[in-house]
Scaffold this motif. Structure first.
Motif, PDB file in Angstrom:
ATOM      1  N   ALA A 142      41.981  27.925  32.705  1.00 34.51           N
ATOM      2  CA  ALA A 142      40.755  28.724  32.583  1.00 34.51           C
ATOM      3  C   ALA A 142      40.004  28.806  33.909  1.00 34.51           C
ATOM      4  N   HIS A 143      39.905  27.695  34.629  1.00 30.66           N
ATOM      5  CA  HIS A 143      39.155  27.695  35.892  1.00 30.66           C
ATOM      6  C   HIS A 143      39.831  28.609  36.912  1.00 30.66           C
ATOM      7  N   ALA A 144      41.143  28.492  37.045  1.00 28.64           N
ATOM      8  CA  ALA A 144      41.868  29.301  38.023  1.00 28.64           C
ATOM      9  C   ALA A 144      41.779  30.788  37.690  1.00 28.64           C
ATOM     10  N   ILE A 145      41.825  31.122  36.407  1.00 26.17           N
ATOM     11  CA  ILE A 145      41.745  32.531  35.997  1.00 26.17           C
ATOM     12  C   ILE A 145      40.374  33.103  36.333  1.00 26.17           C
ATOM     13  N   GLU A 146      39.312  32.360  36.064  1.00 25.62           N
ATOM     14  CA  GLU A 146      37.971  32.842  36.385  1.00 25.62           C
ATOM     15  C   GLU A 146      37.769  32.936  37.897  1.00 25.62           C
ATOM     16  N   LEU A 147      38.334  31.985  38.648  1.00 22.10           N
ATOM     17  CA  LEU A 147      38.261  32.056  40.104  1.00 22.10           C
ATOM     18  C   LEU A 147      38.960  33.307  40.611  1.00 22.10           C
ATOM     19  N   LEU A 148      40.109  33.608  40.050  1.00 19.86           N
ATOM     20  CA  LEU A 148      40.849  34.793  40.466  1.00 19.86           C
ATOM     21  C   LEU A 148      40.079  36.070  40.129  1.00 19.86           C
ATOM     22  N   ARG A 149      39.430  36.109  38.995  1.00 21.55           N
ATOM     23  CA  ARG A 149      38.613  37.283  38.664  1.00 21.55           C
ATOM     24  C   ARG A 149      37.473  37.468  39.666  1.00 21.55           C
ATOM     25  N   SER A 150      36.923  36.360  40.139  1.00 19.11           N
ATOM     26  CA  SER A 150      35.882  36.448  41.170  1.00 19.11           C
ATOM     27  C   SER A 150      36.446  37.025  42.462  1.00 19.11           C
ATOM     28  N   VAL A 151      37.672  36.629  42.801  1.00 15.87           N
ATOM     29  CA  VAL A 151      38.337  37.163  43.992  1.00 15.87           C
ATOM     30  C   VAL A 151      38.579  38.664  43.840  1.00 15.87           C
ATOM     31  N   LEU A 152      39.054  39.067  42.673  1.00 17.33           N
ATOM     32  CA  LEU A 152      39.301  40.491  42.429  1.00 17.33           C
ATOM     33  C   LEU A 152      37.993  41.279  42.457  1.00 17.33           C
ATOM     34  N   ASP A 153      36.923  40.712  41.912  1.00 15.53           N
ATOM     35  CA  ASP A 153      35.627  41.392  41.916  1.00 15.53           C
ATOM     36  C   ASP A 153      35.127  41.621  43.338  1.00 15.53           C
ATOM     37  N   GLN A 154      35.452  40.706  44.228  1.00 16.42           N
ATOM     38  CA  GLN A 154      35.031  40.828  45.627  1.00 16.42           C
ATOM     39  C   GLN A 154      35.994  41.684  46.447  1.00 16.42           C
ATOM     40  N   ARG A 155      37.053  42.142  45.812  1.00 17.09           N
ATOM     41  CA  ARG A 155      38.083  42.962  46.480  1.00 17.09           C
ATOM     42  C   ARG A 155      38.692  42.244  47.689  1.00 17.09           C
TER      43      ARG A 155
END
Length: 418
Positions: free
Chosen positions: A274-287
């Motif tokens: 769960a933590h890694a998935i949310e971190l990755l979504r933050s990365v994608l949100d920041q492009r």
């Protein structure tokens, strides 16, 4: 000679054991037992350390690179069966390890080398397994065992030797061993990244020239079970790689000054991360440009809103054919995964997470043996991933171009924001 565990037609027979009058602990026989959770029992000879070990039993089809396999953190809590019959011929050295230790829970081979023969060898494989406490078994019909796993799928298993064997053989003793196997944890639902990740961040400095417009680019690599060759391949292309623990945050990534983010391979069930998935979504949100390998591919899939599922017996070895559907090229690749992404193959689709906020996605690579998703590419974000291992030590190197593709992504994104 050990008692053969299978009949001549290679179908599973009744469990075999020692003579009723012979103790399984007889040092002269050095007996070891392999017990599968379906009740199959195979008798062999103790190899490496003595004792008991448990894990999900899987097979690897690689004919070489056994040292890299043993030290791959993705094999944590797995017992690995080598389909190649002769293992240990080139010994063990201190240069080819993918991490600081052996990670497999146990090792199953048919015919271990009596002595290594290679100019780089520093010690024998058997001695290394013993020194690191890896309980293993040899003199096993690994061909028949592999066929059994291909039919029945991966199973939990245990290897027993030395003092872990019961004093008296027989059905009751084997049931006791089977009960221990059935009490061991399954891979479904296993959250293992924290067990294999680095304790502290470290930096791998560039060894080559960066092809982009800037003198150098910086990559933050999240260590979910990273192999040593991966940051080395990026360093060869002029990238400075900050390897960060699996518990890192977006602020930790920003503190490195990273131009791109990488998620590594690793063990366990991706639905638990769960933590890694949310971190990755933050990365994608920041492009921020993103590249993922193996476990990183599964996490990109889940971040985009796709599901993941457990394969019947997985892909493990260095001879797996994959097609890059963006070019039509077929490459021979190295694999080690038991889970896969459930995404539509053949046409672009909208990532389902949060009403499609991550835009369009295609399955970029497909496994030709069973049509499994082997790569994802975002069309509206600077992100892509593959399920296999382009760093591929000891080979093959057909997929090394993916690191160049990551460099191209970093370069084009830098230009877009210039």
């Amino acid at each position: 000679m050990t008692t053969p565990p299978f009949e001549k037609d290679d179908t599973v027979s009744a469990a075999t054991s020692a003579s009723p009058t012979t103790s399984l602990r007889d040092d002269a026989t050095d007996v070891a037992l392999l017990v599968l959770e379906d009740g199959t029992v195979m008798r062999g000879r103790a190899y490496g350390a003595r004792g008991a070990t448990f894990g999900e039993i899987v097979f690897s089809t690689g004919m070489t690179g056994y040292q890299e396999t043993l030290t791959d953190p993705s094999y944590h809590q797995q017992i690995v069966v080598m389909t190649a019959p002769h293992i240990g011929n080139t010994g063990v050295n201190d240069e080819d390890q993918e991490s600081h230790r052996i990670w497999v829970s146990g090792y199953v081979v048919r015919d271990p080398a009596r002595r290594p023969s290679n100019w780089r060898s520093q010690r024998s494989l058997g001695d290394e397994l013993h020194a690191q406490g890896v309980v293993s078994i040899c003199d096993v019909d690994t061909r028949a065992l592999t066929r059994h796993l291909r039919e029945g799928g991966v199973l939990r298993a245990g290897i027993f030797s030395g003092s872990a064997l019961p004093d008296t053989p027989g059905a009751r003793a084997e049931q006791e061993l089977l009960d221990q196997v059935l009490a061991s944890p399954p891979m479904d639902g296993a959250d293992l990244s924290d067990a294999v990740t680095t304790d502290e961040p470290y930096v791998v400095e560039p060894t080559g020239e960066f092809a982009g417009r800037d003198p150098m680019a910086v990559v933050a690599a999240i260590d979910l079970g990273i192999k040593a060759m991966t940051p080395q391949r990026m360093a060869e292309r002029g990238l400075r790689v900050h390897v960060l623990p699996a518990t890192s945050t977006l602020d930790d990534i920003r503190a490195t000054g990273a131009n791109g983010v990488f998620f590594s391979n690793g063990p366990g069930d991706p639905k638990t991360a769960a933590h890694a998935i949310e971190l990755l979504r933050s990365v994608l949100d920041q492009r921020i440009p993103f590249f993922g390998i193996c476990f990183g591919n599964q996490l990109l899939g889940r971040a985009l809103g796709f599901g993941t599922y457990k394969l019947g017996y997985g892909h493990r070895g260095i001879n797996q054919p994959v097609q890059d559907v963006t070019t039509g090229k077929v490459e021979v690749t190295a694999h080690n995964h038991g889970f896969a992404v459930d995404a539509p193959i053949g046409a672009e689709t909208t990532a389902p997470h949060d009403g499609g906020r991550y835009g369009r996605v295609i399955v970029s690579h497909v496994g030709l043996n069973d049509n499994v998703v082997e790569g994802l590419q975002c069309l509206d974000l600077p992100a892509f991933s593959v399920q296999y291992h382009p760093e591929a030590a000891a080979g093959p190197h057909d997929a090394a171009y993916l690191f160049d593709r990551f460099v191209d992504l970093l370069t084009s994104t830098t230009k877009d924001h210039a």
